[in-house]
Design a protein around this motif. Structure first.
Motif, PDB file in Angstrom:
ATOM      1  N   UNK A 340       0.814  -1.218   0.000  1.00  0.00           N
ATOM      2  CA  UNK A 340       0.000   0.000   0.000  1.00  0.00           C
ATOM      3  C   UNK A 340       0.849   1.271   0.000  1.00  0.00           C
ATOM      4  N   UNK A 341       2.094   1.184   0.482  1.00  0.00           N
ATOM      5  CA  UNK A 341       2.971   2.352   0.371  1.00  0.00           C
ATOM      6  C   UNK A 341       3.128   2.732  -1.094  1.00  0.00           C
ATOM      7  N   UNK A 342       3.329   1.731  -1.937  1.00  0.00           N
ATOM      8  CA  UNK A 342       3.550   1.970  -3.366  1.00  0.00           C
ATOM      9  C   UNK A 342       2.350   2.651  -4.013  1.00  0.00           C
ATOM     10  N   UNK A 343       1.149   2.288  -3.590  1.00  0.00           N
ATOM     11  CA  UNK A 343      -0.058   2.822  -4.235  1.00  0.00           C
ATOM     12  C   UNK A 343      -0.666   4.020  -3.507  1.00  0.00           C
ATOM     13  N   UNK A 344      -0.494   4.095  -2.198  1.00  0.00           N
ATOM     14  CA  UNK A 344      -1.188   5.122  -1.414  1.00  0.00           C
ATOM     15  C   UNK A 344      -0.259   6.154  -0.774  1.00  0.00           C
ATOM     16  N   UNK A 345       1.048   6.010  -0.946  1.00  0.00           N
ATOM     17  CA  UNK A 345       2.010   7.001  -0.447  1.00  0.00           C
ATOM     18  C   UNK A 345       3.065   7.249  -1.527  1.00  0.00           C
ATOM     19  N   UNK A 346       2.585   7.634  -2.694  1.00  0.00           N
ATOM     20  CA  UNK A 346       3.489   7.829  -3.827  1.00  0.00           C
ATOM     21  C   UNK A 346       4.512   8.934  -3.570  1.00  0.00           C
ATOM     22  N   UNK A 347       4.109   9.927  -2.794  1.00  0.00           N
ATOM     23  CA  UNK A 347       5.048  10.994  -2.453  1.00  0.00           C
ATOM     24  C   UNK A 347       6.265  10.428  -1.716  1.00  0.00           C
ATOM     25  N   UNK A 348       6.024   9.401  -0.910  1.00  0.00           N
ATOM     26  CA  UNK A 348       7.101   8.782  -0.139  1.00  0.00           C
ATOM     27  C   UNK A 348       8.052   8.021  -1.066  1.00  0.00           C
ATOM     28  N   UNK A 349       7.494   7.331  -2.047  1.00  0.00           N
ATOM     29  CA  UNK A 349       8.336   6.605  -3.010  1.00  0.00           C
ATOM     30  C   UNK A 349       9.229   7.577  -3.783  1.00  0.00           C
ATOM     31  N   UNK A 350       8.671   8.694  -4.187  1.00  0.00           N
ATOM     32  CA  UNK A 350       9.466   9.693  -4.921  1.00  0.00           C
ATOM     33  C   UNK A 350      10.579  10.264  -4.041  1.00  0.00           C
ATOM     34  N   UNK A 351      10.251  10.503  -2.804  1.00  0.00           N
ATOM     35  CA  UNK A 351      11.244  11.056  -1.875  1.00  0.00           C
ATOM     36  C   UNK A 351      12.369  10.055  -1.615  1.00  0.00           C
ATOM     37  N   UNK A 352      12.014   8.784  -1.405  1.00  0.00           N
ATOM     38  CA  UNK A 352      13.023   7.749  -1.186  1.00  0.00           C
ATOM     39  C   UNK A 352      13.970   7.674  -2.382  1.00  0.00           C
ATOM     40  N   UNK A 353      13.419   7.776  -3.586  1.00  0.00           N
ATOM     41  CA  UNK A 353      14.250   7.733  -4.797  1.00  0.00           C
ATOM     42  C   UNK A 353      15.216   8.915  -4.822  1.00  0.00           C
ATOM     43  N   UNK A 354      14.715  10.081  -4.444  1.00  0.00           N
ATOM     44  CA  UNK A 354      15.567  11.276  -4.440  1.00  0.00           C
ATOM     45  C   UNK A 354      16.652  11.169  -3.373  1.00  0.00           C
ATOM     46  N   UNK A 355      16.289  10.676  -2.197  1.00  0.00           N
ATOM     47  CA  UNK A 355      17.267  10.504  -1.118  1.00  0.00           C
ATOM     48  C   UNK A 355      18.353   9.514  -1.540  1.00  0.00           C
ATOM     49  N   UNK A 356      17.953   8.423  -2.160  1.00  0.00           N
ATOM     50  CA  UNK A 356      18.915   7.410  -2.605  1.00  0.00           C
ATOM     51  C   UNK A 356      19.910   7.996  -3.594  1.00  0.00           C
ATOM     52  N   UNK A 357      19.410   8.791  -4.538  1.00  0.00           N
ATOM     53  CA  UNK A 357      20.287   9.396  -5.544  1.00  0.00           C
ATOM     54  C   UNK A 357      21.252  10.389  -4.900  1.00  0.00           C
ATOM     55  N   UNK A 358      20.743  11.180  -3.958  1.00  0.00           N
ATOM     56  CA  UNK A 358      21.598  12.154  -3.281  1.00  0.00           C
ATOM     57  C   UNK A 358      22.667  11.460  -2.441  1.00  0.00           C
TER      58      UNK A 358
END
Length: 727
Positions: A340-358
């Motif tokens: 449900x994180x993937x479908x209902x907390x998309x903002x969190x997935x985007x943030x995790x991706x940005x944090x990982x890249x940084x």
């Protein structure tokens, strides 16, 4: 003393000065989620790790000496004048977590970590047992005590803290122990029994379950809010002026009023709603504001701890927009997890991706953690377990979908520590784009296999993970005298409900926490798991056959049917009681033939045992109780369970695993039951070939005790040459 390999740690003690979080307003408009602004990253030279982090998951802290603040019931008086507010032993032995002894285990783990020089401790959810004030106040006192010694704590929420997103004033427990050995109901004042002034119920708001607002306010010092000593602290919603970190701005942006997103029944709202509705082909419904307490912190230069709030409380059919804090309007988070994180907390997935890249660009040592596993936690045995055990057994609904694992892997996270299932294990995946991702399951302190993990970067591409078992816990048996009253009461009562709750007193004779939790899991298996997870005929076999009989039965070739077992007494301890009655086919054999066939199978079993260096009678040491206990202990503890079995029993299980026919005969069924016209050996050979295959898979999984993660080489390697395996 807790035994482990030497760990070199150099971590500076820090003084904490944090602000408490404020409340939130659900009337705020849905925010447009933005990735925190940061200056253009400038790669810095890799830093060799000097900081190790201890991960203590699923502590399930209950304050065994807490205060109910009730004149009705204060608990069980102790000799030292304190009152013990504890749950019954029966409650513990039928739960997938302990309630009482883990109080002492948590202190033992903290003392051990501190002695090893560790000053950073992550708590990935379920640090309390349902976030009641009595328990949150108790754990906060302990965290404050160790914080004063120089430790820092970083909390991520779990499905027990909070149990619901908002306060639950109706909660409570039925099984607190009285001095007479009986059960006492203790509920929050909003419970129907309290409103009705039921004299048998103790009513106190120390047992209400706190939602996000109260929980974060009380625990703000432990990661939920920034510390002045932090190099960096942010949330998915942070936006710093000029992209430059500021403690003052972090403190403002860290309040819960600024950490909300819109969630709808169908998916993520806010900036993601339009795209979701277009894909769905209809409008989203039951939308409301929800908290997200995720944060990123750099407590020491070069180390990034990403605490992820994996709770997803989806609005359900009972959701009322006019009363958005009514907890009945949300589904629980326990089975939602990353799916449900993937479908209902998309903002969190985007943030995790940005944090990982940084983190990669800036050479940060990133350690992510949340309460929930990100991939199959059954060593890729989930499908096999669904095929042979009861529907819903072993909580397989909580296993993340393959698409979910793929989505998390695509964020670029190198590794993640999860909990929730109380399991010890490791799994990894490499996707088509070359993203290598490792999920580390850290075991609970409140179950068999109790342990914590120590994670450290050896260099920028190598992560070392050690598992520290809690075999020896000071004071673990401090409450044992109180359980004697419960045991005596149950033995003396003739009420059927009490008779059904009788437990084996031998558990009170255990000499260590490791022995205690080992015994606890045997009783948990007997009192709960065998009924809940195992189909009837499999339960009968597992609870009646020893290892010797299993090895013989794996070799049995006979035409004698299950229906004829009643006419062949004394050969093996099985019946046709679980089978459907069918008409016997013509041309069968006499029941007396079973003795001859059993003797022939015994000869074959003796040869298999001898080839492995055993005598057939050696396998009788694997009693039914040992077998099904071992199975469940391996489900939970993986490699740690094999260590406790020892080399001999591991070797015997390997003989059993290889003993079954390559292609067992198919089981004949009548409806959803096996037919009593199956030959005696067919159900066992078919089903237990699968059971032993699952056991082998669980005990031959990725290294989970001491191992290294090679991010560059994309592999997990065992650092313990003495580790046992079923391979």
């Amino acid at each position: 003393m807790i035994k482990t390999r030497p760990l070199l740690v150099a971590a500076a003690a820090m003084t904490l000065a944090l602000l408490s979080a404020c409340g939130s307003d659900h009337d705020d408009p849905a925010p447009v989620v933005t990735v925190p602004q940061e200056p253009t990253p400038v790669p810095t030279p890799p830093v060799v790790a000097t900081t190790s982090v201890a991960f203590m998951t699923d502590v399930h802290f209950e304050n065994v000496y807490g205060d109910f603040k009730s004149a009705q019931f204060a608990g069980v008086p102790m000799k030292d004048g304190r009152n013990a507010t504890i749950r019954t032993m029966y409650a513990e032995l039928t739960s997938t977590r302990l309630f009482n002894e883990n109080y002492f285990a948590f202190r033992a783990a903290l003392d051990d970590a501190y002695a090893k020089g560790i000053r950073h401790v992550a708590l990935p959810g379920d640090f309390s047992d349902d976030a009641q004030p009595i328990n949150i106040n108790g754990i906060a006192d302990i965290l404050k005590e160790y914080q004063a010694k120089g430790m820092r704590f970083f909390i991520a929420p779990g499905n027990h803290d909070p149990n619901e997103p908002h306060d639950d004033m109706e909660a409570g427990k039925n099984d607190f122990l009285t001095k007479e050995g009986k059960e006492q109901k203790v509920y929050a004042t909003g419970n129907a029994a309290c409103k009705a002034k039921d004299p048998t119920v103790v009513c106190t708001d120390e047992l209400m379950e706190q939602g996000y607002e109260k929980l974060v306010a009380k625990l703000s010092d432990y990661g939920f809010m920034p510390n002045r000593a932090d190099v960096l602290w942010e949330t998915p919603f942070s936006k710093y002026t000029g992209g430059k970190y500021s403690y003052d701005e972090a403190a403002t942006q860290g309040t819960l009023a600024n950490r909300q997103f819109e969630i709808c029944a169908e998916g993520t709202g806010g900036a993601y709603k339009a795209a979701g509705e277009a894909k769905l082909g209809k409008a989203y419904t039951k939308c409301t504001m929800m908290f997200d307490t995720s944060y990123l912190v750099e407590p020491v230069k070069g180390l990034w701890l990403l605490a992820i709030d994996g709770n997803v409380f989806v609005p359900n059919a009972k959701f009322d927009p006019a009363n958005p804090k009514n907890i009945k309007g949300f589904d629980g988070a326990g089975n939602a997890g990353w799916n449900k994180v993937v479908t209902h907390k998309q903002h969190l997935m985007d943030w995790i991706k940005a944090v990982s890249a940084r983190a990669k660009a800036e050479n940060k040592q990133l350690m992510a953690f949340s309460h929930y596993p990100t991939m199959d936690f059954y060593a890729n045995q989930t499908g096999a377990m669904k095929a042979v055990f009861k529907s819903g057994a072993f909580q397989t609904a909580r296993v993340p979908d393959a698409a979910t694992t793929a989505a998390v892997t695509a964020t670029g996270l190198p590794m993640h520590v999860g909990g929730h299932m109380h399991f010890n294990g490791t799994n990894d995946v490499t996707d088509a784009n070359g993203n290598f991702f490792v999920n580390v399951q850290s075991p609970s302190l409140a179950v068999y296999g109790a342990a914590y993990k120590i994670v450290s970067y050896k260099d920028k591409d190598t992560i070392d993970v050690q598992t520290i078992p809690l075999n020896s816990v000071p004071r673990f048996n401090e409450l044992f005298p109180l359980y004697q009253a419960e045991y005596d009461y149950l033995q003396g009562s003739t009420a059927s409900a009490d008779v059904a709750k009788r437990w084996d007193r031998a558990i009170l004779d255990t000499k260590s926490y490791g022995e205690f939790t080992h015994y606890y899991f045997g009783e948990l298996s007997r009192l709960r798991f065998m009924d809940e997870y195992w189909p009837c005929e499999m339960k009968e076999a597992a609870m009646n056959l020893n290892g010797r009989q299993m090895l013989i039965l794996s070799q049995l070739q006979t035409k004698v049917t299950l229906a004829q077992l009643k006419d062949a007494p004394g050969v093996l301890p099985l019946t046709a009681s679980c089978a459907a009655r069918d008409t016997a086919a013509a041309g069968g054999v006499a029941a007396t033939q079973l003795s001859s066939d059993w003797a022939a199978a015994t000869v074959k079993a003796e040869a298999l045992a001898g080839k492995a260096g055993f005598k057939l009678d050696d396998f009788a040491k694997i009693t039914p109780y040992i077998f099904y206990g071992d199975f469940h202990r391996t489900v939970y503890a993986g490699e740690l369970a094999l260590r406790d079995m020892g080399t001999e029993r591991v070797s015997q299980y390997k003989v059993l695993m290889a003993a079954f026919p390559a292609s067992p005969a198919a089981i004949v069924k009548t409806g959803d039951k096996i037919s009593d016209q199956n030959s005696v050996g067919v159900p066992f050979q078919n089903q237990f070939k699968q059971v032993f295959g699952i056991l082998k898979g669980l005990g031959s999984a990725k290294p989970s005790e001491h191992f290294t993660i090679d991010l560059k080489g994309k592999k997990v390697s065992n650092a313990n040459s003495a580790a046992l395996s079923f391979n």
